[in-house]
Scaffold this motif. Structure first.
Motif, PDB file in Angstrom:
ATOM      1  N   ASN A  17       0.820  -1.219   0.000  1.00 58.21           N
ATOM      2  CA  ASN A  17       0.000   0.000   0.000  1.00 58.21           C
ATOM      3  C   ASN A  17       0.854   1.268   0.000  1.00 58.21           C
ATOM      4  OD1 ASN A  17      -2.483  -1.262  -0.104  1.00 58.21           O
ATOM      5  ND2 ASN A  17      -2.693  -1.368   2.122  1.00 58.21           N
ATOM      6  N   ASP A  18       2.062   1.186   0.555  1.00 60.85           N
ATOM      7  CA  ASP A  18       2.948   2.347   0.600  1.00 60.85           C
ATOM      8  C   ASP A  18       3.721   2.572  -0.701  1.00 60.85           C
ATOM      9  OD1 ASP A  18       2.135   2.813   3.181  1.00 60.85           O
ATOM     10  OD2 ASP A  18       3.878   1.853   4.106  1.00 60.85           O
ATOM     11  N   VAL A  19       3.718   1.588  -1.582  1.00 62.81           N
ATOM     12  CA  VAL A  19       4.451   1.696  -2.851  1.00 62.81           C
ATOM     13  C   VAL A  19       3.766   2.727  -3.742  1.00 62.81           C
ATOM     14  CG1 VAL A  19       5.048   0.445  -4.977  1.00 62.81           C
ATOM     15  CG2 VAL A  19       5.311  -0.669  -2.759  1.00 62.81           C
ATOM     16  N   ALA A  20       4.562   3.585  -4.375  1.00 62.40           N
ATOM     17  CA  ALA A  20       4.010   4.579  -5.301  1.00 62.40           C
ATOM     18  C   ALA A  20       3.349   3.861  -6.468  1.00 62.40           C
ATOM     19  CB  ALA A  20       5.117   5.490  -5.804  1.00 62.40           C
ATOM     20  N   LYS A  21       2.180   4.333  -6.852  1.00 57.67           N
ATOM     21  CA  LYS A  21       1.448   3.735  -7.962  1.00 57.67           C
ATOM     22  C   LYS A  21       1.184   4.807  -9.012  1.00 57.67           C
ATOM     23  CE  LYS A  21      -0.858   0.470  -4.916  1.00 57.67           C
ATOM     24  NZ  LYS A  21      -0.479   0.983  -3.625  1.00 57.67           N
ATOM     25  N   SER A  46      -4.469  11.237 -19.080  1.00 55.11           N
ATOM     26  CA  SER A  46      -3.083  11.516 -18.735  1.00 55.11           C
ATOM     27  C   SER A  46      -2.678  10.592 -17.588  1.00 55.11           C
ATOM     28  CB  SER A  46      -2.963  12.979 -18.307  1.00 55.11           C
ATOM     29  OG  SER A  46      -1.678  13.247 -17.850  1.00 55.11           O
ATOM     30  N   VAL A  47      -1.606   9.811 -17.787  1.00 52.06           N
ATOM     31  CA  VAL A  47      -1.168   8.842 -16.774  1.00 52.06           C
ATOM     32  C   VAL A  47       0.287   9.122 -16.414  1.00 52.06           C
ATOM     33  CG1 VAL A  47      -1.004   6.406 -16.160  1.00 52.06           C
ATOM     34  CG2 VAL A  47      -2.663   7.123 -17.885  1.00 52.06           C
ATOM     35  N   HIS A  48       0.550   9.276 -15.111  1.00 52.54           N
ATOM     36  CA  HIS A  48       1.914   9.498 -14.640  1.00 52.54           C
ATOM     37  C   HIS A  48       2.469   8.191 -14.086  1.00 52.54           C
ATOM     38  CE1 HIS A  48       5.007  10.559 -11.604  1.00 52.54           C
ATOM     39  NE2 HIS A  48       5.428  11.274 -12.632  1.00 52.54           N
ATOM     40  N   ASN A  49       3.622   7.769 -14.610  1.00 55.81           N
ATOM     41  CA  ASN A  49       4.310   6.562 -14.157  1.00 55.81           C
ATOM     42  C   ASN A  49       5.480   6.979 -13.257  1.00 55.81           C
ATOM     43  OD1 ASN A  49       5.739   4.197 -13.814  1.00 55.81           O
ATOM     44  ND2 ASN A  49       6.189   3.891 -15.970  1.00 55.81           N
ATOM     45  N   PRO A  50       5.444   6.643 -11.964  1.00 56.87           N
ATOM     46  CA  PRO A  50       6.532   7.046 -11.067  1.00 56.87           C
ATOM     47  C   PRO A  50       7.759   6.127 -11.130  1.00 56.87           C
ATOM     48  CG  PRO A  50       4.879   5.863  -9.827  1.00 56.87           C
ATOM     49  CD  PRO A  50       4.360   5.982 -11.243  1.00 56.87           C
ATOM     50  N   TYR A  51       7.667   5.032 -11.884  1.00 59.09           N
ATOM     51  CA  TYR A  51       8.756   4.052 -11.922  1.00 59.09           C
ATOM     52  C   TYR A  51       9.776   4.365 -13.011  1.00 59.09           C
ATOM     53  CZ  TYR A  51       5.387   1.506  -9.100  1.00 59.09           C
ATOM     54  OH  TYR A  51       4.483   1.162  -8.134  1.00 59.09           O
ATOM     55  N   SER A  52      10.985   3.854 -12.825  1.00 65.96           N
ATOM     56  CA  SER A  52      12.057   4.083 -13.795  1.00 65.96           C
ATOM     57  C   SER A  52      12.041   3.071 -14.935  1.00 65.96           C
ATOM     58  CB  SER A  52      13.411   4.055 -13.084  1.00 65.96           C
ATOM     59  OG  SER A  52      13.580   2.804 -12.453  1.00 65.96           O
ATOM     60  N   THR A  53      10.988   2.325 -15.039  1.00 62.88           N
ATOM     61  CA  THR A  53      10.829   1.351 -16.117  1.00 62.88           C
ATOM     62  C   THR A  53       9.438   1.509 -16.741  1.00 62.88           C
ATOM     63  OG1 THR A  53      10.928  -1.009 -16.674  1.00 62.88           O
ATOM     64  CG2 THR A  53      10.023  -0.455 -14.543  1.00 62.88           C
ATOM     65  N   PRO A  54       9.325   1.283 -18.045  1.00 63.96           N
ATOM     66  CA  PRO A  54       7.992   1.361 -18.659  1.00 63.96           C
ATOM     67  C   PRO A  54       7.064   0.292 -18.066  1.00 63.96           C
ATOM     68  CG  PRO A  54       9.705   1.287 -20.344  1.00 63.96           C
ATOM     69  CD  PRO A  54      10.367   1.003 -19.034  1.00 63.96           C
ATOM     70  N   GLY A  80      -0.691  -0.478 -25.273  1.00 62.93           N
ATOM     71  CA  GLY A  80       0.674   0.048 -25.250  1.00 62.93           C
ATOM     72  C   GLY A  80       1.267   0.048 -23.855  1.00 62.93           C
ATOM     73  N   SER A  81       2.204   0.959 -23.620  1.00 62.50           N
ATOM     74  CA  SER A  81       2.906   1.040 -22.334  1.00 62.50           C
ATOM     75  C   SER A  81       2.976   2.475 -21.849  1.00 62.50           C
ATOM     76  CB  SER A  81       4.331   0.514 -22.467  1.00 62.50           C
ATOM     77  OG  SER A  81       4.333  -0.840 -22.774  1.00 62.50           O
ATOM     78  N   LEU A  82       3.196   2.599 -20.539  1.00 62.59           N
ATOM     79  CA  LEU A  82       3.426   3.909 -19.932  1.00 62.59           C
ATOM     80  C   LEU A  82       4.923   4.186 -19.948  1.00 62.59           C
ATOM     81  CD1 LEU A  82       1.124   3.573 -16.792  1.00 62.59           C
ATOM     82  CD2 LEU A  82       0.575   4.592 -18.999  1.00 62.59           C
ATOM     83  N   LYS A  83       5.303   5.381 -20.353  1.00 60.66           N
ATOM     84  CA  LYS A  83       6.721   5.759 -20.386  1.00 60.66           C
ATOM     85  C   LYS A  83       7.290   5.775 -18.966  1.00 60.66           C
ATOM     86  CE  LYS A  83       5.708   8.923 -24.126  1.00 60.66           C
ATOM     87  NZ  LYS A  83       5.514  10.340 -24.400  1.00 60.66           N
ATOM     88  N   ALA A  84       8.567   5.440 -18.851  1.00 55.01           N
ATOM     89  CA  ALA A  84       9.236   5.435 -17.552  1.00 55.01           C
ATOM     90  C   ALA A  84       9.393   6.854 -17.019  1.00 55.01           C
ATOM     91  CB  ALA A  84      10.606   4.777 -17.685  1.00 55.01           C
ATOM     92  N   LEU A 122      -8.300   1.514 -16.100  1.00 53.99           N
ATOM     93  CA  LEU A 122      -7.010   1.366 -16.773  1.00 53.99           C
ATOM     94  C   LEU A 122      -6.260   0.249 -16.062  1.00 53.99           C
ATOM     95  CD1 LEU A 122      -5.330   2.911 -18.970  1.00 53.99           C
ATOM     96  CD2 LEU A 122      -4.311   4.155 -17.080  1.00 53.99           C
ATOM     97  N   VAL A 123      -6.145  -0.920 -16.694  1.00 53.68           N
ATOM     98  CA  VAL A 123      -5.516  -2.084 -16.075  1.00 53.68           C
ATOM     99  C   VAL A 123      -4.049  -2.130 -16.497  1.00 53.68           C
ATOM    100  CG1 VAL A 123      -5.594  -4.590 -15.782  1.00 53.68           C
ATOM    101  CG2 VAL A 123      -7.719  -3.322 -16.186  1.00 53.68           C
ATOM    102  N   ILE A 124      -3.157  -2.019 -15.499  1.00 54.69           N
ATOM    103  CA  ILE A 124      -1.718  -2.051 -15.774  1.00 54.69           C
ATOM    104  C   ILE A 124      -1.095  -3.220 -15.029  1.00 54.69           C
ATOM    105  CG2 ILE A 124      -1.509   0.415 -16.262  1.00 54.69           C
ATOM    106  CD1 ILE A 124      -0.572   0.836 -13.407  1.00 54.69           C
ATOM    107  N   ASP A 125       0.078  -3.627 -15.471  1.00 54.76           N
ATOM    108  CA  ASP A 125       0.791  -4.746 -14.869  1.00 54.76           C
ATOM    109  C   ASP A 125       1.961  -4.199 -14.062  1.00 54.76           C
ATOM    110  OD1 ASP A 125       1.791  -7.211 -14.197  1.00 54.76           O
ATOM    111  OD2 ASP A 125       2.560  -7.676 -16.195  1.00 54.76           O
ATOM    112  N   LEU A 126       1.768  -4.105 -12.737  1.00 53.96           N
ATOM    113  CA  LEU A 126       2.829  -3.590 -11.865  1.00 53.96           C
ATOM    114  C   LEU A 126       3.766  -4.717 -11.449  1.00 53.96           C
ATOM    115  CD1 LEU A 126       0.904  -1.185  -9.468  1.00 53.96           C
ATOM    116  CD2 LEU A 126       2.356  -0.596 -11.400  1.00 53.96           C
ATOM    117  N   PRO A 127       5.070  -4.486 -11.546  1.00 51.85           N
ATOM    118  CA  PRO A 127       6.027  -5.513 -11.123  1.00 51.85           C
ATOM    119  C   PRO A 127       5.828  -5.869  -9.650  1.00 51.85           C
ATOM    120  CG  PRO A 127       7.143  -3.667 -12.211  1.00 51.85           C
ATOM    121  CD  PRO A 127       5.718  -3.271 -12.018  1.00 51.85           C
ATOM    122  N   ALA A 128       5.897  -7.137  -9.337  1.00 53.76           N
ATOM    123  CA  ALA A 128       5.782  -7.686  -7.978  1.00 53.76           C
ATOM    124  C   ALA A 128       4.382  -7.584  -7.386  1.00 53.76           C
ATOM    125  CB  ALA A 128       6.785  -7.043  -7.024  1.00 53.76           C
TER     126      ALA A 128
END
Length: 152
Positions: A17-21, A46-54, A80-84, A122-128
Motif C-alpha cells: 500500500n505504501d508503494v508509489a502507484k 493523462s497517466v503518470h508513471n513514477p517508476y524508472s521502467t515502462p 501500449g505502455s506507460l513511459k518510464a 485502466l488495467v496495468i501490470d505492476l512488477p511484484a
C-alpha cells in the motif's frame, strides 16, 4: 504459527500500500467524427508513471453513460505502455450509435449536447504486485455534431 503468518501478511500488505502507484486523470472528452452509424468521441487520459521502467497497459475498459443509462461501453486490449518516469497520454475512442442518441432526445434538447459520465478502468501490470486497475470517473457535457456536419 498462524499469528506469525498473519503478521507477515499484514506487513506485506502495508508495504504494498505504501508503494508509489501510477496516477491518471481524464483531461478532455471531445467530438472526434461522424461515421455512417455512430458519433465518435475521444477521451484523453493523462497517466503518470513514477517508476524508472515502462509499465505495460493490459487493457482499458470504459462505460459512457448519459442520464444514468449506459450508451456505450467497450474494451481496448493491449493499448501500449506507460513511459518510464514520465507522463503518457492515452486515447480512449468512444463510439455512440445514432439509435441510442435518438433515444436521448429530451436530454439533448435545444442546446444540442448531452450530459455524460465516463467511467474508465485502466488495467496495468505492476512488477511484484500484478494487475492493478486505476479507476477513473469523469462527468461533463459534450456537444453533438450539428446536422449540417453529418451530411457534409
Amino acid at each position: 504459527m498462524s499469528q506469525l503468518l498473519n503478521k507477515a501478511k499484514n506487513f506485506v500488505s502495508e508495504k504494498v500500500n505504501d508503494v508509489a502507484k501510477p496516477e491518471a486523470s481524464v483531461t478532455n472528452v471531445d467530438f472526434q467524427r461522424v461515421t455512417k452509424d455512430s458519433v465518435e468521441y475521444l477521451a484523453n487520459v493523462s497517466v503518470h508513471n513514477p517508476y524508472s521502467t515502462p509499465i505495460p497497459i493490459c487493457e482499458i475498459n470504459y462505460s459512457f453513460k448519459s442520464a444514468t443509462r449506459e450508451i456505450a461501453s467497450g474494451r481496448i486490449p493491449d493499448p501500449g505502455s506507460l513511459k518510464a518516469k514520465d507522463m503518457t497520454m492515452v486515447n480512449v475512442p468512444v463510439k455512440v450509435p445514432y439509435s441510442i442518441l435518438m433515444s436521448l432526445a429530451k436530454d439533448i434538447g435545444a442546446d444540442w449536447d448531452i450530459d455524460y459520465q465516463l467511467d474508465i478502468g485502466l488495467v496495468i501490470d505492476l512488477p511484484a504486485i500484478g494487475n492493478f486497475t486505476i479507476p477513473l470517473s469523469h462527468k461533463g457535457e459534450v456537444k453533438l455534431p450539428n446536422p449540417a456536419s453529418m451530411f457534409a
